[in-house]
Design a protein around this motif. Structure first.
Motif, PDB file in Angstrom:
ATOM      1  N   ALA A  53       0.928  -1.442   0.001  1.00 22.09           N
ATOM      2  CA  ALA A  53      -0.039  -0.254  -0.022  1.00 22.09           C
ATOM      3  C   ALA A  53       0.889   1.119  -0.086  1.00 22.09           C
ATOM      4  O   ALA A  53       0.520   2.202  -0.559  1.00 22.09           O
ATOM      5  N   VAL A  54       2.086   1.358   0.837  1.00 26.94           N
ATOM      6  CA  VAL A  54       2.964   2.414   0.858  1.00 26.94           C
ATOM      7  C   VAL A  54       3.469   2.649  -0.591  1.00 26.94           C
ATOM      8  O   VAL A  54       3.660   3.621  -1.219  1.00 26.94           O
ATOM      9  N   LYS A  55       3.831   1.270  -1.233  1.00 24.70           N
ATOM     10  CA  LYS A  55       4.427   1.525  -2.580  1.00 24.70           C
ATOM     11  C   LYS A  55       3.662   2.063  -3.476  1.00 24.70           C
ATOM     12  O   LYS A  55       4.030   2.763  -4.635  1.00 24.70           O
ATOM     13  N   GLU A  56       2.551   1.576  -3.560  1.00 19.36           N
ATOM     14  CA  GLU A  56       1.324   1.935  -4.638  1.00 19.36           C
ATOM     15  C   GLU A  56       0.762   3.368  -4.500  1.00 19.36           C
ATOM     16  O   GLU A  56       0.240   3.745  -5.361  1.00 19.36           O
ATOM     17  N   TYR A  57       0.593   3.679  -2.935  1.00 19.08           N
ATOM     18  CA  TYR A  57       0.076   5.013  -2.734  1.00 19.08           C
ATOM     19  C   TYR A  57       1.172   5.944  -1.810  1.00 19.08           C
ATOM     20  O   TYR A  57       0.770   6.483  -1.027  1.00 19.08           O
ATOM     21  N   ARG A 277      -2.902  11.198  -8.586  1.00 20.70           N
ATOM     22  CA  ARG A 277      -2.013  11.880  -8.097  1.00 20.70           C
ATOM     23  C   ARG A 277      -1.468  11.269  -6.698  1.00 20.70           C
ATOM     24  O   ARG A 277      -0.457  11.492  -6.133  1.00 20.70           O
ATOM     25  N   LEU A 278      -2.435  10.717  -6.126  1.00 16.33           N
ATOM     26  CA  LEU A 278      -2.241   9.932  -4.808  1.00 16.33           C
ATOM     27  C   LEU A 278      -1.368   8.865  -4.734  1.00 16.33           C
ATOM     28  O   LEU A 278      -0.758   8.151  -3.846  1.00 16.33           O
ATOM     29  N   GLY A 279      -1.316   7.836  -6.039  1.00 19.50           N
ATOM     30  CA  GLY A 279      -0.756   6.806  -6.162  1.00 19.50           C
ATOM     31  C   GLY A 279       0.060   6.759  -7.408  1.00 19.50           C
ATOM     32  O   GLY A 279       0.445   7.750  -8.081  1.00 19.50           O
ATOM     33  N   ARG A 280       0.978   5.730  -7.692  1.00 21.11           N
ATOM     34  CA  ARG A 280       1.928   5.414  -8.481  1.00 21.11           C
ATOM     35  C   ARG A 280       0.933   5.266  -9.863  1.00 21.11           C
ATOM     36  O   ARG A 280       0.273   4.311 -10.039  1.00 21.11           O
ATOM     37  N   LYS A 281       1.112   5.962 -10.942  1.00 22.34           N
ATOM     38  CA  LYS A 281       0.402   5.893 -12.193  1.00 22.34           C
ATOM     39  C   LYS A 281       0.631   4.557 -12.582  1.00 22.34           C
ATOM     40  O   LYS A 281      -0.580   4.269 -13.456  1.00 22.34           O
ATOM     41  N   SER A 282       1.515   3.918 -12.488  1.00 20.31           N
ATOM     42  CA  SER A 282       1.853   2.488 -13.289  1.00 20.31           C
ATOM     43  C   SER A 282       0.861   1.350 -12.486  1.00 20.31           C
ATOM     44  O   SER A 282       0.824   0.284 -12.983  1.00 20.31           O
TER      45      SER A 282
END
Length: 539
Positions: A53-57, A277-282
């Motif tokens: 969750a930390v990595k994705e957001y 904007r809150l997470g990683r686009k990929s």
């Protein structure tokens, strides 16, 4: 007007029926499409680990961190006023001389009426602020409501800085309290809405960490200046309040609005952009996430506009009472000892230097224990941590009362000071940080700004008599109870513990859809942990 050809009417009617049928079919198809996407998004959140969750957001965590910084300002001022009551220069300027006072270093003391009034003044303003926060946030969003509060605070600090009398300080604190109310109502709601399920606990618990940071800054400043004679000793700490609002306003101007708030307003495209904007686009799928939000918003849909009356009807009444109860309990379980730590240590018989040093140590330990609570609440749940923490707190408060009853002497004074420090610190390991998570998760989404505002209003309403009671119990001109105040807070803490045992549900790892359904099904609090909600269920 010429009459319509009957032959045309006969031909038009089946066509109109066909168009209507197509519209209904399209709506059902769209509902089925976004429900399928919603299920995918909810399952993805459930399957995440905390690290994933930390990595994705990553930016969600960052913006939760930024919005939590607004809590520093209320914390700073609450602890500042508490420390001013123990500050030599402040007492000589605004206090009275008492030759019979048996305090360790000074014969000046702030009168009980002003001691209580100053402690309650900021909360009076915040009470106004929290009621303004709900309608304001519902209308303009979390971002603009917070920006308005920051600009107001910049102006109101001037009144406090130039005050030369107790009535003016009282008025200044009321004014400063208005934006505090906006911050404290909005921060837990915003933090819980911008992060996935696994990050709701640590991100909302940051609020308690920043409360501790505010007290650390105050403790460091007042410890450095408490031996200085003259107005500089209290003017400089007041002026330091200006270091917070403008930098925060610049950052918050660029923060994304809560996607849940945007979906509630029907602005789905903007919500998708906010999620990106809150997470990683990929790694994030904004369309699926918006679909999940739309599903929950549809579950809560009402023809009425959100209003305060709705908080006290139907299933929302139970949710409102839980939020209000958790907020109220913060004042009934020894929290006020932490807010007046330095003053408490002085009344326990500790010298000024040691009292200010212990106050600073208390604040530093509180910050460390809040960070430890992230792991506890993430892996053991909100209800468990809240109940065990409240039970330990109650026992320690009774022990504090016993230490205050065994007579004078250096050993008894040190025992009271030590127990006061332990109570203040352990409060930030269990009940306090768990409270913020519970507050952020319990309310219905469409009513969230109103619910968190109302809950905080109850906090202040309960705090007012508690502040006067605490001031009376500790003030040497009044009750002069010292550590024996532990008996009082231990009794109220026990009542809060029993109430929480029967009425506080466990919401760990629950999506907002699941929480909505469980409240609608009226599931008893102690059965929440073992209930299984079908991913396809909408009621």
């Amino acid at each position: 007007m010429a009459a319509m050809d009957p032959a045309f009417e006969e031909k038009a009617t089946p066509r109109a029926q066909s168009v209507e049928h197509d519209v209904i079919f399209d709506e059902k198809a769209e509902t089925a499409d976004y429900k399928a996407a919603a299920i995918l998004a909810e399952n993805a959140e459930h399957d995440m680990t905390v690290l994933q969750a930390v990595k994705e957001y990553p930016m969600a965590s960052f913006w939760a961190f930024v919005i939590s910084c607004t809590i520093i300002m209320e914390s700073y001022d609450v602890f500042l006023i508490g420390n001013f009551l123990a500050l030599k220069s402040f007492k000589r300027k605004f206090g009275v001389y008492n030759p019979d006072f048996t305090g360790p270093d000074d014969k000046y003391v702030v009168e009980t009426k002003w001691q209580s009034s100053l402690q309650v003044s900021g909360q009076l303003g915040a009470l106004v602020g929290v009621f303004l926060a709900g309608p304001l946030t519902t209308r303009v969003g979390y971002r603009w409501a917070t920006l308005i509060g920051l600009m107001l605070l910049n102006c109101f600090i001037f009144v406090f800085y130039f005050a030369q009398s107790m009535p003016v300080i009282f008025a200044a604190q009321i004014l400063e309290g208005i934006p505090w109310g906006i911050f404290i109502a909005n921060a837990p709601a915003y933090c819980s809405e911008i992060v996935p399920i696994r990050l709701r606990a640590p991100c909302t618990q940051m609020l308690q960490m920043f409360w501790a940071i505010g007290s650390i800054v105050v403790g460091a400043v007042t410890f450095s200046y408490h031996n200085i004679d003259g107005p500089t000793a209290y003017k400089l700490p007041i002026a330091l309040q200006w270091m917070f609002p403008t930098p925060l306003a610049i950052l918050i101007f660029f923060c994304p609005e809560s996607p849940w708030w945007l979906v509630r307003k029907g602005r789905h495209e903007e919500a998708a952009k906010s999620i990106v904007r809150l997470g990683r686009k990929s790694r994030v799928n904004p369309d699926d996430s918006v679909a999940m939000m739309r599903r929950v918003v549809e579950l809560e849909k009402s023809e009425k506009s959100p209003g305060y009356i709705e908080l006290f009807t139907g299933t929302d009444l139970r949710r409102t009472l839980i939020v209000c109860g958790v907020y109220a309990a913060q004042n009934l379980t020894g929290n006020l000892i932490a807010n007046q730590a330095v003053y408490f240590f002085q009344q326990a018989g500790v010298g000024d230097n040691m009292a200010f040093a212990l106050g600073l140590i208390t604040s530093a330990l509180q910050m460390v224990f809040v960070m430890l609570s992230w792991f506890l609440t993430t892996y053991f749940g909100r209800r468990s941590i809240y109940l065990w923490g409240s039970a330990a707190n109650t026992v320690l408060l009774i022990a504090l009362g016993v230490a205050g009853s065994v007579g004078g002497g250096n050993a008894a004074n040190l025992a009271q000071a030590s127990l006061g420090l332990i109570v203040s610190v352990l409060f930030t390991l269990g009940p306090a940080p768990a409270s913020w998570v519970i507050i952020g998760e319990t309310s219905a989404l469409r009513l969230r700004p109103l619910t968190t505002g109302t809950g905080r209003a109850v906090y202040y309403i309960v705090e007012f008599p508690c502040i006067f009671l605490a001031s009376y119990m500790l003030n040497p001109l009044s009750g002069n109870l010292g550590g024996k105040c532990g008996y009082v807070w231990g009794a109220t803490g026990f009542v809060c513990l029993v109430t929480a045992y029967f009425f506080l549900p466990e919401m760990k790892d629950r999506s907002y859809r699941e929480i909505d359904i469980m409240f609608k099904r009226k599931i008893p609090a102690r059965q929440w942990k073992k209930m299984d909600i079908d991913i396809n269920a909408d009621s």
